[in-house]
Motif scaffolding. Structure first.
Motif, PDB file in Angstrom:
ATOM      1  N   GLU A  59     -42.289  16.003  49.764  1.00 33.41           N
ATOM      2  CA  GLU A  59     -40.918  15.876  48.980  1.00 33.41           C
ATOM      3  C   GLU A  59     -41.133  16.036  47.404  1.00 33.41           C
ATOM      4  O   GLU A  59     -40.037  16.315  46.746  1.00 33.41           O
ATOM      5  CB  GLU A  59     -40.486  14.431  49.235  1.00 33.41           C
ATOM      6  N   HIS A  60     -42.409  16.161  46.790  1.00 29.62           N
ATOM      7  CA  HIS A  60     -42.479  16.098  45.636  1.00 29.62           C
ATOM      8  C   HIS A  60     -42.816  17.652  45.088  1.00 29.62           C
ATOM      9  O   HIS A  60     -42.810  17.882  43.892  1.00 29.62           O
ATOM     10  CB  HIS A  60     -43.702  15.215  44.866  1.00 29.62           C
ATOM     11  N   SER A  61     -42.641  18.481  45.973  1.00 30.68           N
ATOM     12  CA  SER A  61     -43.248  19.804  45.847  1.00 30.68           C
ATOM     13  C   SER A  61     -42.104  20.931  45.729  1.00 30.68           C
ATOM     14  O   SER A  61     -40.916  20.546  46.289  1.00 30.68           O
ATOM     15  CB  SER A  61     -44.068  20.377  46.951  1.00 30.68           C
ATOM     16  N   PRO A  62     -42.420  21.858  45.042  1.00 28.69           N
ATOM     17  CA  PRO A  62     -41.477  22.968  44.761  1.00 28.69           C
ATOM     18  C   PRO A  62     -41.179  23.489  46.436  1.00 28.69           C
ATOM     19  O   PRO A  62     -42.082  23.874  47.236  1.00 28.69           O
ATOM     20  CB  PRO A  62     -42.182  24.183  44.074  1.00 28.69           C
ATOM     21  N   THR A  63     -39.729  23.652  46.532  1.00 23.36           N
ATOM     22  CA  THR A  63     -39.427  24.045  48.140  1.00 23.36           C
ATOM     23  C   THR A  63     -38.514  25.047  47.762  1.00 23.36           C
ATOM     24  O   THR A  63     -37.609  25.132  47.025  1.00 23.36           O
ATOM     25  CB  THR A  63     -38.926  22.962  48.717  1.00 23.36           C
ATOM     26  N   MET A  64     -38.413  26.100  48.751  1.00 21.75           N
ATOM     27  CA  MET A  64     -37.449  27.163  48.800  1.00 21.75           C
ATOM     28  C   MET A  64     -36.963  27.205  50.201  1.00 21.75           C
ATOM     29  O   MET A  64     -37.797  27.214  51.295  1.00 21.75           O
ATOM     30  CB  MET A  64     -38.377  28.831  48.255  1.00 21.75           C
ATOM     31  N   ARG A 107     -48.042  23.567  48.063  1.00 22.46           N
ATOM     32  CA  ARG A 107     -48.886  22.564  47.387  1.00 22.46           C
ATOM     33  C   ARG A 107     -50.001  23.188  46.565  1.00 22.46           C
ATOM     34  O   ARG A 107     -50.722  24.263  47.037  1.00 22.46           O
ATOM     35  CB  ARG A 107     -49.403  21.663  48.653  1.00 22.46           C
ATOM     36  N   HIS A 108     -50.394  22.772  45.559  1.00 21.89           N
ATOM     37  CA  HIS A 108     -51.498  23.211  44.602  1.00 21.89           C
ATOM     38  C   HIS A 108     -52.755  22.849  44.985  1.00 21.89           C
ATOM     39  O   HIS A 108     -52.997  21.468  44.759  1.00 21.89           O
ATOM     40  CB  HIS A 108     -51.031  22.987  43.269  1.00 21.89           C
ATOM     41  N   VAL A 109     -53.959  23.458  45.120  1.00 19.77           N
ATOM     42  CA  VAL A 109     -55.239  23.005  45.434  1.00 19.77           C
ATOM     43  C   VAL A 109     -55.966  23.807  44.427  1.00 19.77           C
ATOM     44  O   VAL A 109     -56.302  25.210  44.737  1.00 19.77           O
ATOM     45  CB  VAL A 109     -55.712  23.169  46.698  1.00 19.77           C
ATOM     46  N   PRO A 110     -56.313  23.349  43.572  1.00 25.13           N
ATOM     47  CA  PRO A 110     -57.369  24.432  42.258  1.00 25.13           C
ATOM     48  C   PRO A 110     -58.710  24.413  42.838  1.00 25.13           C
ATOM     49  O   PRO A 110     -59.748  23.691  42.269  1.00 25.13           O
ATOM     50  CB  PRO A 110     -57.241  23.617  41.044  1.00 25.13           C
ATOM     51  N   PHE A 111     -58.971  25.269  43.806  1.00 19.84           N
ATOM     52  CA  PHE A 111     -60.336  25.383  44.271  1.00 19.84           C
ATOM     53  C   PHE A 111     -61.204  26.376  43.255  1.00 19.84           C
ATOM     54  O   PHE A 111     -62.486  25.892  43.184  1.00 19.84           O
ATOM     55  CB  PHE A 111     -60.196  26.144  45.669  1.00 19.84           C
ATOM     56  N   HIS A 112     -60.569  27.250  42.624  1.00 17.23           N
ATOM     57  CA  HIS A 112     -61.322  28.088  41.755  1.00 17.23           C
ATOM     58  C   HIS A 112     -61.557  27.601  40.561  1.00 17.23           C
ATOM     59  O   HIS A 112     -61.076  26.520  39.875  1.00 17.23           O
ATOM     60  CB  HIS A 112     -60.932  29.553  41.587  1.00 17.23           C
ATOM     61  N   ASN A 113     -62.747  27.843  39.664  1.00 10.91           N
ATOM     62  CA  ASN A 113     -63.131  27.356  38.457  1.00 10.91           C
ATOM     63  C   ASN A 113     -61.887  27.818  37.388  1.00 10.91           C
ATOM     64  O   ASN A 113     -61.438  28.925  37.274  1.00 10.91           O
ATOM     65  CB  ASN A 113     -64.388  27.862  37.842  1.00 10.91           C
ATOM     66  N   GLY A 114     -61.488  26.477  36.750  1.00 12.01           N
ATOM     67  CA  GLY A 114     -60.399  26.885  35.597  1.00 12.01           C
ATOM     68  C   GLY A 114     -58.870  26.812  36.513  1.00 12.01           C
ATOM     69  O   GLY A 114     -57.930  26.925  35.564  1.00 12.01           O
ATOM     70  N   SER A 115     -58.837  26.629  37.577  1.00 17.86           N
ATOM     71  CA  SER A 115     -57.474  26.688  38.217  1.00 17.86           C
ATOM     72  C   SER A 115     -56.626  25.621  37.814  1.00 17.86           C
ATOM     73  O   SER A 115     -55.226  25.661  37.991  1.00 17.86           O
ATOM     74  CB  SER A 115     -57.603  26.772  39.625  1.00 17.86           C
ATOM     75  N   GLU A 116     -57.071  24.408  37.408  1.00 12.20           N
ATOM     76  CA  GLU A 116     -56.485  23.541  37.138  1.00 12.20           C
ATOM     77  C   GLU A 116     -55.198  23.533  36.107  1.00 12.20           C
ATOM     78  O   GLU A 116     -54.080  23.226  35.946  1.00 12.20           O
ATOM     79  CB  GLU A 116     -57.152  22.143  36.681  1.00 12.20           C
ATOM     80  N   ASP A 186     -51.220  15.965  45.487  1.00 12.88           N
ATOM     81  CA  ASP A 186     -51.576  17.414  46.234  1.00 12.88           C
ATOM     82  C   ASP A 186     -53.066  17.354  46.590  1.00 12.88           C
ATOM     83  O   ASP A 186     -53.431  17.759  47.760  1.00 12.88           O
ATOM     84  CB  ASP A 186     -51.336  18.731  45.556  1.00 12.88           C
ATOM     85  N   THR A 187     -53.796  17.069  45.740  1.00 12.14           N
ATOM     86  CA  THR A 187     -55.294  17.072  45.965  1.00 12.14           C
ATOM     87  C   THR A 187     -55.905  15.907  47.172  1.00 12.14           C
ATOM     88  O   THR A 187     -56.516  16.234  47.947  1.00 12.14           O
ATOM     89  CB  THR A 187     -56.242  16.572  44.827  1.00 12.14           C
ATOM     90  N   LYS A 188     -55.016  14.682  47.079  1.00 11.87           N
ATOM     91  CA  LYS A 188     -55.483  13.477  48.050  1.00 11.87           C
ATOM     92  C   LYS A 188     -54.700  14.205  49.126  1.00 11.87           C
ATOM     93  O   LYS A 188     -55.676  13.806  50.429  1.00 11.87           O
ATOM     94  CB  LYS A 188     -54.575  12.290  47.599  1.00 11.87           C
ATOM     95  N   ASP A 189     -53.624  14.897  49.452  1.00 13.26           N
ATOM     96  CA  ASP A 189     -53.132  15.374  50.834  1.00 13.26           C
ATOM     97  C   ASP A 189     -54.128  16.216  51.252  1.00 13.26           C
ATOM     98  O   ASP A 189     -54.082  16.242  52.513  1.00 13.26           O
ATOM     99  CB  ASP A 189     -51.851  15.538  50.628  1.00 13.26           C
TER     100      ASP A 189
END
Length: 281
Positions: A59-64, A107-116, A186-189
């Protein structure tokens, strides 16, 4: 018959009654335990299901797309993920073709270095109603601001200059507390749903186990709600994504071996986590 023989059976009766009572008590206890355990399991399963539904509600995420669309695709995406950049245009084209039947949440998950940093840029762009334009610009210029699966933050804003963001406001908004909260959610989910690679798709709550164009298309066609309502999504535009989409995050040496093994097979197999720069949540 003697008096002794008439009285002898009664001497054993109390013991029989006691034993019978004990057996009955044991049976009742075991039955109650099974019933209680079954109820506990049911409650635990319902709690898990509720938590899963909440994690995928986004519900908090960008949606199209249409909020009432019969098929809801939730994509866990890392803006620095090359496979994400390859698959996004395909899903976007479906949305353009049948906007009333598909809905996409990111949903955003910053797996790669610097993705935050890249995720914060995306989240801050939402305040200027330019999220989707920023996402598409970032994915299209990904090679300009990443190197060896690592984000180079100072290259991102010049690469997406054409979007027309107010950069002063953007850099201020990137540090807002609400963005931190959304990223943590997003990270928690993602942890709860055991997302370990990107892109990871969930179609109407079901995880896409086999990764590829064909698998995603089939899942979108046969969304749970659509099946239950007897609805058809219709023909989705055909788009071929070669198997390199599941190889791009491998080392160059690994790509060659995998490509030789899978040559001629399109849209099949599983995602390959990045070998350089990718972190587990």
């Amino acid at each position: 018959m003697s008096k002794k023989s008439l009285k002898s059976p009664s001497k054993g009766m109390p013991w029989l009654v006691i034993i019978a009572a004990i057996v009955i008590l044991i049976v009742i206890t075991l039955t109650a335990t099974v019933v209680i355990q079954g109820e506990d399991d049911r409650v635990a399963q319902e709690s898990f299901d509720d938590a899963r539904v909440a994690a995928l509600a986004s519900e908090h995420s960008p949606t199209m797309g249409d909020p009432n669309a019969p098929v809801h695709i939730v994509e866990f995406l890392d803006p620095a993920c090359e496979t994400c950049a390859l698959f996004y245009p395909m899903v976007k084209s479906w949305l353009n073709e049948v906007p009333d039947k598909l809905r996409l949440s990111i949903r955003h998950v910053p797996f790669h270095n610097g993705s935050e940093y890249a995720v914060r840029v995306l989240e801050a762009a939402r305040a200027q109603d330019l999220y989707w334009e920023t996402l598409e610009a970032m994915l299209a210029t990904q090679s300009q601001w990443t190197q060896n699966h690592t984000v180079i933050p100072e290259r991102i804003l010049p690469a997406i200059e054409s979007v027309g963001l107010n950069l002063t406001r953007l850099e201020t908004d990137m540090n807002n507390f609400d963005i931190k909260v959304r990223m943590e959610r997003d990270t928690k989910d993602a942890v709860f749903l055991k997302v370990r690679a990107t892109p990871q798709y969930f179609v109407n709550g079901r995880e896409l186990m086999e990764f590829g164009h064909e698998q995603l298309a089939v899942a979108a066609h046969a969304g749970n709600d659509g099946l239950q309502r007897g609805e058809e999504i219709g023909e989705l535009p055909e788009r071929r994504v070669h198997n390199r989409a599941v190889l791009v995050d491998l080392d160059p040496e690994q790509r060659g071996a995998a490509a030789e093994e899978q040559l001629g097979v399109e849209g099949r197999g599983r995602r390959q986590p990045a070998q350089h720069g990718q972190r587990h949540l």
